[in-house]
Design a protein around this motif. Structure first.
Motif, PDB file in Angstrom:
ATOM      1  N   ALA A  77       5.066 -23.619  -0.541  1.00  0.00           N
ATOM      2  CA  ALA A  77       3.771 -22.583  -1.202  1.00  0.00           C
ATOM      3  C   ALA A  77       3.759 -22.371  -0.248  1.00  0.00           C
ATOM      4  O   ALA A  77       3.491 -20.815  -0.163  1.00  0.00           O
ATOM      5  N   ASN A  78       3.689 -22.186   0.987  1.00  0.00           N
ATOM      6  CA  ASN A  78       2.857 -21.698   2.369  1.00  0.00           C
ATOM      7  C   ASN A  78       3.238 -20.265   2.914  1.00  0.00           C
ATOM      8  O   ASN A  78       3.525 -19.247   2.541  1.00  0.00           O
ATOM      9  N   GLU A  79       5.226 -20.817   2.795  1.00  0.00           N
ATOM     10  CA  GLU A  79       6.212 -19.590   3.332  1.00  0.00           C
ATOM     11  C   GLU A  79       6.069 -18.850   2.484  1.00  0.00           C
ATOM     12  O   GLU A  79       6.067 -17.200   2.306  1.00  0.00           O
ATOM     13  N   ARG A  80       6.768 -19.320   1.504  1.00  0.00           N
ATOM     14  CA  ARG A  80       5.959 -17.597  -0.230  1.00  0.00           C
ATOM     15  C   ARG A  80       4.947 -16.251   0.503  1.00  0.00           C
ATOM     16  O   ARG A  80       4.937 -15.451   0.824  1.00  0.00           O
ATOM     17  N   ALA A  81       4.170 -17.608   0.206  1.00  0.00           N
ATOM     18  CA  ALA A  81       2.370 -17.164   0.513  1.00  0.00           C
ATOM     19  C   ALA A  81       2.986 -16.051   1.835  1.00  0.00           C
ATOM     20  O   ALA A  81       2.706 -14.642   1.518  1.00  0.00           O
ATOM     21  N   VAL A  82       3.305 -16.466   2.777  1.00  0.00           N
ATOM     22  CA  VAL A  82       3.440 -15.470   3.567  1.00  0.00           C
ATOM     23  C   VAL A  82       4.372 -14.180   3.161  1.00  0.00           C
ATOM     24  O   VAL A  82       4.253 -13.174   4.086  1.00  0.00           O
ATOM     25  N   ALA A  83       5.590 -15.094   2.856  1.00  0.00           N
ATOM     26  CA  ALA A  83       6.058 -14.161   2.393  1.00  0.00           C
ATOM     27  C   ALA A  83       5.728 -12.890   1.376  1.00  0.00           C
ATOM     28  O   ALA A  83       6.166 -11.782   1.582  1.00  0.00           O
ATOM     29  N   ALA A  84       5.178 -13.421   0.432  1.00  0.00           N
ATOM     30  CA  ALA A  84       4.571 -11.934  -0.111  1.00  0.00           C
ATOM     31  C   ALA A  84       3.140 -10.869   0.426  1.00  0.00           C
ATOM     32  O   ALA A  84       3.005  -9.796  -0.051  1.00  0.00           O
ATOM     33  N   GLY A  85       2.393 -12.276   1.628  1.00  0.00           N
ATOM     34  CA  GLY A  85       1.411 -11.369   2.474  1.00  0.00           C
ATOM     35  C   GLY A  85       1.694 -10.573   3.140  1.00  0.00           C
ATOM     36  O   GLY A  85       1.453  -9.101   2.603  1.00  0.00           O
ATOM     37  N   ARG A  86       3.370 -10.168   3.858  1.00  0.00           N
ATOM     38  CA  ARG A  86       4.044  -9.311   4.465  1.00  0.00           C
ATOM     39  C   ARG A  86       4.058  -8.185   3.485  1.00  0.00           C
ATOM     40  O   ARG A  86       3.842  -7.115   3.789  1.00  0.00           O
ATOM     41  N   CYS A  87       5.351  -8.161   2.752  1.00  0.00           N
ATOM     42  CA  CYS A  87       5.530  -7.824   1.143  1.00  0.00           C
ATOM     43  C   CYS A  87       4.197  -6.762   1.647  1.00  0.00           C
ATOM     44  O   CYS A  87       4.288  -5.646   1.444  1.00  0.00           O
ATOM     45  N   GLY A  88       3.038  -7.152   0.695  1.00  0.00           N
ATOM     46  CA  GLY A  88       2.246  -6.474   0.956  1.00  0.00           C
ATOM     47  C   GLY A  88       1.254  -5.512   1.500  1.00  0.00           C
ATOM     48  O   GLY A  88       1.168  -4.494   1.308  1.00  0.00           O
ATOM     49  N   ASN A  89       1.550  -6.098   3.043  1.00  0.00           N
ATOM     50  CA  ASN A  89       0.761  -5.605   4.009  1.00  0.00           C
ATOM     51  C   ASN A  89       1.714  -3.714   4.344  1.00  0.00           C
ATOM     52  O   ASN A  89       1.298  -2.799   4.889  1.00  0.00           O
ATOM     53  N   ASP A  90       3.241  -4.505   4.725  1.00  0.00           N
ATOM     54  CA  ASP A  90       3.881  -3.010   4.138  1.00  0.00           C
ATOM     55  C   ASP A  90       3.574  -2.027   3.900  1.00  0.00           C
ATOM     56  O   ASP A  90       3.660  -0.807   3.587  1.00  0.00           O
ATOM     57  N   LEU A  91       3.750  -2.216   1.809  1.00  0.00           N
ATOM     58  CA  LEU A  91       3.329  -1.858   1.504  1.00  0.00           C
ATOM     59  C   LEU A  91       1.790  -0.768   1.798  1.00  0.00           C
ATOM     60  O   LEU A  91       2.187   0.422   1.122  1.00  0.00           O
ATOM     61  N   MET A  92       1.015  -1.876   1.917  1.00  0.00           N
ATOM     62  CA  MET A  92      -0.182  -0.820   2.884  1.00  0.00           C
ATOM     63  C   MET A  92       0.263  -0.365   3.748  1.00  0.00           C
ATOM     64  O   MET A  92      -0.689   1.083   3.643  1.00  0.00           O
ATOM     65  N   LEU A  93       1.005  -0.672   3.851  1.00  0.00           N
ATOM     66  CA  LEU A  93       0.832   0.180   5.509  1.00  0.00           C
ATOM     67  C   LEU A  93       1.043   1.730   5.104  1.00  0.00           C
ATOM     68  O   LEU A  93       0.697   3.113   5.768  1.00  0.00           O
ATOM     69  N   GLY A  94       2.252   1.731   4.333  1.00  0.00           N
ATOM     70  CA  GLY A  94       3.005   3.297   3.817  1.00  0.00           C
ATOM     71  C   GLY A  94       1.565   3.704   3.098  1.00  0.00           C
ATOM     72  O   GLY A  94       2.240   4.960   3.355  1.00  0.00           O
ATOM     73  N   ALA A  95       0.926   3.005   2.253  1.00  0.00           N
ATOM     74  CA  ALA A  95      -0.152   3.601   1.613  1.00  0.00           C
ATOM     75  C   ALA A  95      -0.533   4.637   2.157  1.00  0.00           C
ATOM     76  O   ALA A  95      -1.085   5.703   1.924  1.00  0.00           O
ATOM     77  N   LEU A  96      -1.014   4.064   3.406  1.00  0.00           N
ATOM     78  CA  LEU A  96      -2.180   4.455   3.970  1.00  0.00           C
ATOM     79  C   LEU A  96      -1.667   5.694   5.157  1.00  0.00           C
ATOM     80  O   LEU A  96      -2.034   6.505   5.239  1.00  0.00           O
ATOM     81  N   ALA A  97      -0.526   5.253   5.993  1.00  0.00           N
ATOM     82  CA  ALA A  97       0.307   6.558   6.219  1.00  0.00           C
ATOM     83  C   ALA A  97       0.603   7.874   5.113  1.00  0.00           C
ATOM     84  O   ALA A  97       0.262   8.930   5.945  1.00  0.00           O
TER      85      ALA A  97
END
Ligand code: ZN
Length: 161
Positions: A77-97
């Motif tokens: 569950a932790n690994e899934r959460a970390v993976a999901a968080g990483r994916c979300g962060n990348d999207l957010m970075l792109g959106a920010l740029a």
């Protein structure tokens, strides 16, 4: 060693039922005649009974199995959460740029419209396309870098937790 001393040494074992029948008989016979041994034997019997009445800790047979499964589940569950968080962060970075570029471009167009194309600052024309491009690039990258650092720090904290 007298009979009294000999029996006295066996009283604890007798109370625990650890003597063979012959020894047990011998202790009983002496205790019936000897006040001291009788009292001590009774005391030992009380202890032995008390110990036997204590609740025995008993672990369910499948406890180990269930615990291991729980730990594995948690880790997955932790690994899934970390993976999901990483994916979300990348999207957010792109959106920010993208947002940074769009804001800069809009502001540049508006600034050109309102100033009539020239803003004189000693040494540089701020609304000149090239200057503006350089400035906004620096601003966007600083924004992205700050966001990346903040997101990275958040991710680290989450991992520690
Ligand atoms: Zn005795």
């Amino acid at each position: 060693m007298s009979e009294h001393e000999c029996v006295r040494a066996m009283l604890a074992l007798a109370a625990a039922g650890a003597l063979d029948p012959a020894e047990s008989m011998r202790v009983e016979r002496h205790a019936n005649a000897c006040q001291d041994c009788r009292r001590e034997l009774d005391a030992w019997r009380t202890y032995a009974q008390g110990l036997r009445q204590l609740p025995q800790p008993s672990a369910p047979a499948d406890l180990m199995e269930r615990t291991r499964a729980l730990i594995l589940d948690q880790r997955a569950a932790n690994e899934r959460a970390v993976a999901a968080g990483r994916c979300g962060n990348d999207l957010m970075l792109g959106a920010l740029a993208v947002f940074g570029w769009a804001t800069g471009l809009t502001f540049w167009i508006l600034a050109r419209v309102f100033t009539g194309g020239v803003v004189s600052v000693p040494g540089a024309n701020l609304v000149n396309g090239w200057t503006w491009f350089m400035l906004s690039t620096v601003v966007v990258w600083m924004t992205a870098a700050t966001a990346a650092v903040m997101l990275g720090r958040g991710r680290q904290i989450r991992r520690v937790l």
